[in-house]
Design a protein around this motif. Sequence first.
Motif, short mmCIF file in Angstrom:
data_model
loop_
_atom_site.label_atom_id
_atom_site.label_comp_id
_atom_site.label_asym_id
_atom_site.label_seq_id
_atom_site.Cartn_x
_atom_site.Cartn_y
_atom_site.Cartn_z
N SER A 79 9.54 68.79 19.37
CA SER A 79 8.94 68.93 20.70
C SER A 79 7.45 69.21 20.62
N SER A 80 7.06 70.14 19.77
CA SER A 80 5.64 70.53 19.69
C SER A 80 4.78 69.42 19.09
N ALA A 81 5.33 68.71 18.08
CA ALA A 81 4.55 67.68 17.39
C ALA A 81 4.71 66.31 18.02
N LYS A 82 5.52 66.20 19.08
CA LYS A 82 5.79 64.93 19.78
C LYS A 82 6.34 63.88 18.81
N LEU A 83 7.49 64.20 18.23
CA LEU A 83 8.16 63.31 17.29
C LEU A 83 9.36 62.66 17.96
N PHE A 84 9.96 61.71 17.26
CA PHE A 84 11.17 61.03 17.72
C PHE A 84 12.35 61.61 16.95
N CYS A 85 13.17 62.41 17.64
CA CYS A 85 14.34 63.02 17.02
C CYS A 85 15.51 62.89 17.98
N PHE A 86 16.70 62.65 17.43
CA PHE A 86 17.90 62.63 18.25
C PHE A 86 18.35 64.07 18.51
N PRO A 87 18.79 64.38 19.73
CA PRO A 87 19.30 65.73 19.97
C PRO A 87 20.60 65.97 19.20
N PRO A 419 9.71 54.24 20.63
CA PRO A 419 9.53 55.54 21.28
C PRO A 419 8.13 56.09 21.05
N LYS A 420 7.64 56.85 22.01
CA LYS A 420 6.32 57.46 21.89
C LYS A 420 6.38 58.58 20.85
N ARG A 421 5.45 58.53 19.91
CA ARG A 421 5.37 59.56 18.88
C ARG A 421 3.91 59.82 18.54
N SER A 422 3.67 60.87 17.77
CA SER A 422 2.32 61.18 17.28
C SER A 422 2.34 61.23 15.76
N PHE A 423 1.14 61.04 15.18
CA PHE A 423 0.98 61.28 13.75
C PHE A 423 1.23 62.76 13.46
N LEU A 424 1.55 63.06 12.22
CA LEU A 424 1.55 64.43 11.75
C LEU A 424 0.22 64.73 11.08
N PRO A 425 -0.22 65.99 11.09
CA PRO A 425 -1.42 66.34 10.31
C PRO A 425 -1.17 66.09 8.83
N ARG A 426 -2.20 65.75 8.12
CA ARG A 426 -2.03 65.52 6.67
C ARG A 426 -1.51 66.77 5.98
N THR A 427 -1.86 67.95 6.49
CA THR A 427 -1.41 69.20 5.86
C THR A 427 0.11 69.36 5.91
N ILE A 428 0.77 68.64 6.87
CA ILE A 428 2.23 68.69 6.96
C ILE A 428 2.86 67.49 6.28
N VAL A 429 2.38 66.27 6.61
CA VAL A 429 3.02 65.06 6.10
C VAL A 429 2.94 64.98 4.58
N LEU A 534 9.59 52.20 12.89
CA LEU A 534 10.41 53.19 13.58
C LEU A 534 10.74 54.31 12.60
N PHE A 535 10.34 55.52 12.97
CA PHE A 535 10.49 56.69 12.09
C PHE A 535 10.32 57.93 12.96
N PRO A 536 10.79 59.10 12.51
CA PRO A 536 10.64 60.30 13.36
C PRO A 536 9.20 60.61 13.75
N TYR A 537 8.27 60.55 12.81
CA TYR A 537 6.86 60.71 13.17
C TYR A 537 6.19 59.34 13.16
N LEU A 538 5.01 59.26 13.72
CA LEU A 538 4.31 57.98 13.81
C LEU A 538 3.97 57.50 12.40
N LEU A 539 4.52 56.36 12.05
CA LEU A 539 4.37 55.79 10.72
C LEU A 539 3.89 54.36 10.87
N TYR A 540 2.84 54.01 10.15
CA TYR A 540 2.31 52.65 10.20
C TYR A 540 2.41 51.98 8.84
#
Length: 612
Positions: A79-87, A419-429, A534-540
Amino acid sequence: MQVNYLGGTEISDSIDMKQNPFTPKAHLIRYWDKEIRNNLPKSPFLLSKASPLNAVDSASFAKLAAQNALSSVLPSFCSSAKLFCFPDLSNSLEKHDTDSNFARYLNKNFTNYGTSRVGGADSFKNYSDGDNLPVDSFRRYSRDAVGHQDKFSNYAPGSNVADQSFNTYGASASGGAGSFKNYNEEVNVPHLRFTSYASEGNGRAHSFTAYAEKTNSGSEEFANYGKNANGAPNAFTGYGKETNVIGSGFSNYGEGANGANDSFTSYGEDGNVPNNRFNNYGAGGNAAVESFSNYRDQANVGDDSFQSYGKDSKSGKVNFANYGNSFNEGTDVFKGYGEAARGQTVGFKMYGVNNTFKDYAKNGVTFAKYNNDSSGVQKIKKPSGSLLNRWVEPGKFFRESVLKKGSVMAMPDIQDKMPKRSFLPRTIVSKLPFSSSKIKDMKEIFHAGDNSSMESIIKEALGDCERAPSAGETKRCVGSVEDMIDFATSILGRNVVVRTTENVNGSKKKIMIGSVKGINGGKVTKSVSCHQSLFPYLLYYCHSVPKVRVYEADVLDANTKAKINHGVAICHLDTSAWSPTHGAFLALGSGPGKIEVCHWIFENDMTWTTAD
């Protein structure tokens, strides 16, 4: 405010920096200034995809990632990082003793639903219509029921990344019927699982009509379907018709069944690269009748695998009519087909090419008009008219000569369906596992169960990212903007700019080309194109291929001549390493290395070039 290449206004660096210099976006802006050596405005399109995490949350989640503990806070992380996750759907003790009608339902766990019901009917109509990421689970649905009717009409049509699971559906049920009509029609990336479906049922009929029709990608799995059932007829009509790259798996289907009657009509018809697997299908069955009519007829390069099909079965009849009569050659593999079967009759009529029969039990097998081709030369047929338009959307590929002022052409659907997603910071990914050898850890982090949709999504992305590059290609998958900048500058140098098509106006319509500009003077150049995975976080998936020309063009309304969009197109001049059955050659004619092929940069995709 300055205007950038993408038609938007530059996001103010100073505003972001004043808010908090420790946010992921503030760090990204400093990194951009350090690595890209020009004074051009930063792309608001790309910056908008940066992580929205604040400084505190970013540091907290980075610490958990380093400790391999993100799975414990996955909902808040997503929710906080705006990722794609199934409930996560937990088991439910709800019981339903009366007829029910469900309309417009989403993300529901149906447990013990219809269990031990006598008669009655449950109806799911317009269920999850047009929803994004519907997740539904049916556990022990209609189990031990007698004469219970289940109807799924217009179930999840037009959905995006649907995830439905039917576990022990109709197990030990007597009579009644389960009907799936217009199920998941026109869905993008469906993942459906039927586990122990109708196992040990008695005389219960199941009908799949227009199932997953016109879907894009996706997979369906039927495990232990109809196992040990008695006299249960199953009909698949219009299953996967006109789909694009669908995979279906039938494992232990009809195993040990008595008098089963299964019909596959127009299964995979007109599909583009369908892939179907039948493992232990009808094994040990008694007097089963299976019919495959117009199976994969006119499909484009499909692959089917029949392993231990009808093994140890008694009597019965299997008929393959117009099986695999593909428009372009597919591949079918039969291993242990009819092995040790007694009194079974198998007939093939108008059967396709490129098929392998290993350890085939030949008693009682008839081949009629078997079209095997032993020449070793692949013959590519060119579709036309509506058949071509179903496989390759008009305007998806075009010749370079079309990119001139005044040309009228079809614009394909360039809208982003993911689905709409965001990148993760490099410090996390950088602390998260991303490798096939670490699939277990990746599944744990994102709560991906065995054979689940999320597991399929993760594995498919890994497969694309880990495959060997094609001839002349340099590739890398990136999960942060910083990683994308590093890859682009390693190929093109530090004087770079990122471009994308401005909006989706003109999509699926006739358009007129306005002013055209060749990037870098229209010379043959290098570029780095990045496409979403298609991945939980924005992946290119970013890659560079040699010998391209990149263009910007005004897109006009074909009738009013008013400007409606500003598009970016890339033309590949060297297609010699492309497959002969690539959609571009089906649409444009010719073949590998003989023509150049151009396409638009779609919504949320992008291409990097050296700055003019």
